[in-house]
Write a protein that holds these residues in place. Structure first.
Motif, mmCIF file in Angstrom:
data_model
loop_
_atom_site.group_PDB
_atom_site.id
_atom_site.type_symbol
_atom_site.label_atom_id
_atom_site.label_comp_id
_atom_site.label_asym_id
_atom_site.label_seq_id
_atom_site.Cartn_x
_atom_site.Cartn_y
_atom_site.Cartn_z
ATOM 1 N N VAL A 129 0.816 -1.212 0.000
ATOM 2 C CA VAL A 129 0.000 0.000 0.000
ATOM 3 C C VAL A 129 0.851 1.265 0.000
ATOM 4 O O VAL A 129 0.444 2.298 -0.568
ATOM 5 N N ALA A 130 2.046 1.225 0.583
ATOM 6 C CA ALA A 130 2.914 2.401 0.615
ATOM 7 C C ALA A 130 4.086 2.276 -0.362
ATOM 8 O O ALA A 130 4.981 3.124 -0.362
ATOM 9 N N ASP A 131 4.057 1.244 -1.204
ATOM 10 C CA ASP A 131 5.168 1.018 -2.125
ATOM 11 C C ASP A 131 5.044 1.938 -3.344
ATOM 12 O O ASP A 131 3.940 2.200 -3.834
ATOM 13 N N GLU A 132 6.158 2.396 -3.856
ATOM 14 C CA GLU A 132 6.134 3.308 -4.993
ATOM 15 C C GLU A 132 5.820 2.602 -6.309
ATOM 16 O O GLU A 132 5.365 3.231 -7.259
ATOM 17 N N VAL A 133 6.075 1.300 -6.378
ATOM 18 C CA VAL A 133 5.907 0.563 -7.633
ATOM 19 C C VAL A 133 4.721 -0.387 -7.580
ATOM 20 O O VAL A 133 3.859 -0.399 -8.469
ATOM 21 N N GLY A 134 4.656 -1.199 -6.549
ATOM 22 C CA GLY A 134 3.691 -2.291 -6.476
ATOM 23 C C GLY A 134 4.433 -3.608 -6.504
ATOM 24 O O GLY A 134 5.662 -3.650 -6.393
ATOM 25 N N GLY A 135 3.719 -4.696 -6.645
ATOM 26 C CA GLY A 135 4.395 -5.984 -6.623
ATOM 27 C C GLY A 135 3.432 -7.144 -6.805
ATOM 28 O O GLY A 135 2.316 -6.978 -7.294
ATOM 29 N N LEU A 136 3.877 -8.309 -6.346
ATOM 30 C CA LEU A 136 3.124 -9.533 -6.625
ATOM 31 C C LEU A 136 3.404 -10.594 -5.578
ATOM 32 O O LEU A 136 4.451 -10.582 -4.921
ATOM 33 N N LEU A 137 2.462 -11.503 -5.430
ATOM 34 C CA LEU A 137 2.704 -12.698 -4.635
ATOM 35 C C LEU A 137 3.635 -13.625 -5.404
ATOM 36 O O LEU A 137 3.548 -13.740 -6.633
ATOM 37 N N ALA A 138 4.513 -14.300 -4.693
ATOM 38 C CA ALA A 138 5.451 -15.231 -5.319
ATOM 39 C C ALA A 138 6.005 -16.155 -4.241
ATOM 40 O O ALA A 138 5.919 -15.846 -3.045
ATOM 41 N N VAL A 139 6.557 -17.272 -4.659
ATOM 42 C CA VAL A 139 7.196 -18.198 -3.720
ATOM 43 C C VAL A 139 8.599 -18.534 -4.216
ATOM 44 O O VAL A 139 8.825 -18.672 -5.424
ATOM 45 N N PRO A 140 9.570 -18.636 -3.293
ATOM 46 C CA PRO A 140 10.925 -19.000 -3.705
ATOM 47 C C PRO A 140 10.922 -20.376 -4.376
ATOM 48 O O PRO A 140 10.201 -21.283 -3.959
ATOM 49 N N LEU A 141 11.708 -20.514 -5.407
ATOM 50 C CA LEU A 141 11.758 -21.767 -6.145
ATOM 51 C C LEU A 141 12.387 -22.859 -5.292
ATOM 52 O O LEU A 141 13.466 -22.680 -4.712
ATOM 53 N N ALA A 142 11.733 -24.008 -5.211
ATOM 54 C CA ALA A 142 12.225 -25.109 -4.383
ATOM 55 C C ALA A 142 12.867 -26.219 -5.207
ATOM 56 O O ALA A 142 13.760 -26.918 -4.733
ATOM 57 N N GLN A 167 3.139 -15.569 -8.753
ATOM 58 C CA GLN A 167 1.739 -15.914 -8.565
ATOM 59 C C GLN A 167 0.892 -14.660 -8.812
ATOM 60 O O GLN A 167 1.388 -13.643 -9.301
ATOM 61 N N THR A 168 -0.360 -14.746 -8.502
ATOM 62 C CA THR A 168 -1.242 -13.580 -8.497
ATOM 63 C C THR A 168 -2.047 -13.616 -7.205
ATOM 64 O O THR A 168 -2.150 -14.675 -6.583
ATOM 65 N N PRO A 169 -2.602 -12.460 -6.781
ATOM 66 C CA PRO A 169 -2.688 -11.187 -7.465
ATOM 67 C C PRO A 169 -1.349 -10.487 -7.652
ATOM 68 O O PRO A 169 -0.418 -10.688 -6.874
ATOM 69 N N GLN A 170 -1.324 -9.653 -8.710
ATOM 70 C CA GLN A 170 -0.230 -8.729 -8.948
ATOM 71 C C GLN A 170 -0.837 -7.335 -8.873
ATOM 72 O O GLN A 170 -1.844 -7.063 -9.523
ATOM 73 N N MET A 171 -0.239 -6.471 -8.076
ATOM 74 C CA MET A 171 -0.892 -5.228 -7.659
ATOM 75 C C MET A 171 -0.095 -3.999 -8.064
ATOM 76 O O MET A 171 1.055 -3.817 -7.641
ATOM 77 N N PHE A 172 -0.713 -3.155 -8.895
ATOM 78 C CA PHE A 172 -0.068 -1.939 -9.371
ATOM 79 C C PHE A 172 -1.105 -0.829 -9.511
ATOM 80 O O PHE A 172 -2.306 -1.081 -9.588
#
Length: 231
Positions: A129-142, A167-172
């Motif tokens: 919510v306070a990020d200048e760019v946005g981002g996404l859900l993701a998981v480290p590769l196992a 993953q998603t959601p991706q939020m921008f």
């Protein structure tokens, strides 16, 4: 104040799933697959609108009762050939109708990720919510990654350090996401890739392996088990 708006591109056919209907309508736990994504996003209080982007020729949506989501949901039959086109068309339609502003946050979520939880969405909102760019859900590769040659033999093993599975959601923000999608290369596969092509670095927010994308027939069985435990 900026609002949080979810957008689900659902214009694809999902041919790899091997069903006689679009993948998003395959039944899971007695409901169409897309229902489970809608149900989760609907129950996140901070999300004010959920936009579902369907193909112009979609004949399946109206076969089901979506009344429980009526106060938040908007359905638009403006889907494109690609995911990026569907998201772009949906955002433009919402903006033209003044249902979304340039600084509003858009959470783009795959209809074929029924394992999304409220906790994951809340985590995404809190961290971005306070990020200048946005981002996404993701998981480290196992898993260990192998690069194949043209003969389907291992060419090399790729190091997996610092690799994440998107993953998603991706939020921008609306304005940034639209600009990115309109300028994006044709081969992008998610919204974050379009943002990256503009020179930005989206933030990675820890996701969950239950939030996987249903792609092949065997994925339906795993998704069914996850949803049975939830409900």
């Amino acid at each position: 104040m900026a609002e949080f708006i979810a957008l689900i591109p659902a214009a694809g056919s999902g041919s790899r799933i091997g069903e006689d209907m679009p993948k998003q309508y395959c039944l899971l736990a007695g409901k169409p697959m897309i229902y489970h994504a809608l149900n989760t996003l609907y129950r996140v209080d901070r999300i004010t609108t959920i936009c579902v982007v369907l193909a112009p020729e979609d004949i399946w949506w109206t076969r089901y009762d979506w009344g429980e989501f009526a106060d938040k949901i908007q359905v638009i039959n403006c889907g494109g050939v690609t995911r990026a086109e569907s998201v772009t068309n949906g955002l433009k339609t919402l903006r033209a109708a003044k249902h979304i502003q340039d600084q509003d946050w858009v959470l783009v979520h795959d209809a074929a990720r029924p394992g999304l939880s409220i906790a994951l969405v809340e985590r995404l909102l809190d961290q971005l919510v306070a990020d200048e760019v946005g981002g996404l859900l993701a998981v480290p590769l196992a898993d260990t990654l192998k690069r194949a040659n043209d003969m389907d033999r291992v060419e090399c093993t790729e190091p997996r350090e610092q690799l994440w599975q998107a993953q998603t959601p991706q939020m921008f923000r609306t304005k940034l996401l639209l600009e990115a999608l309109e300028k994006a290369p044709e081969n992008i596969t998610d919204d974050a890739s379009a943002i990256e092509a503009l020179g930005y670095s989206p933030k990675l927010v820890m996701g969950d392996t239950n939030n996987f994308k249903v792609t092949y027939p065997q994925d339906l069985k795993l998704a069914e088990l996850i949803l049975q435990e939830r409900y």
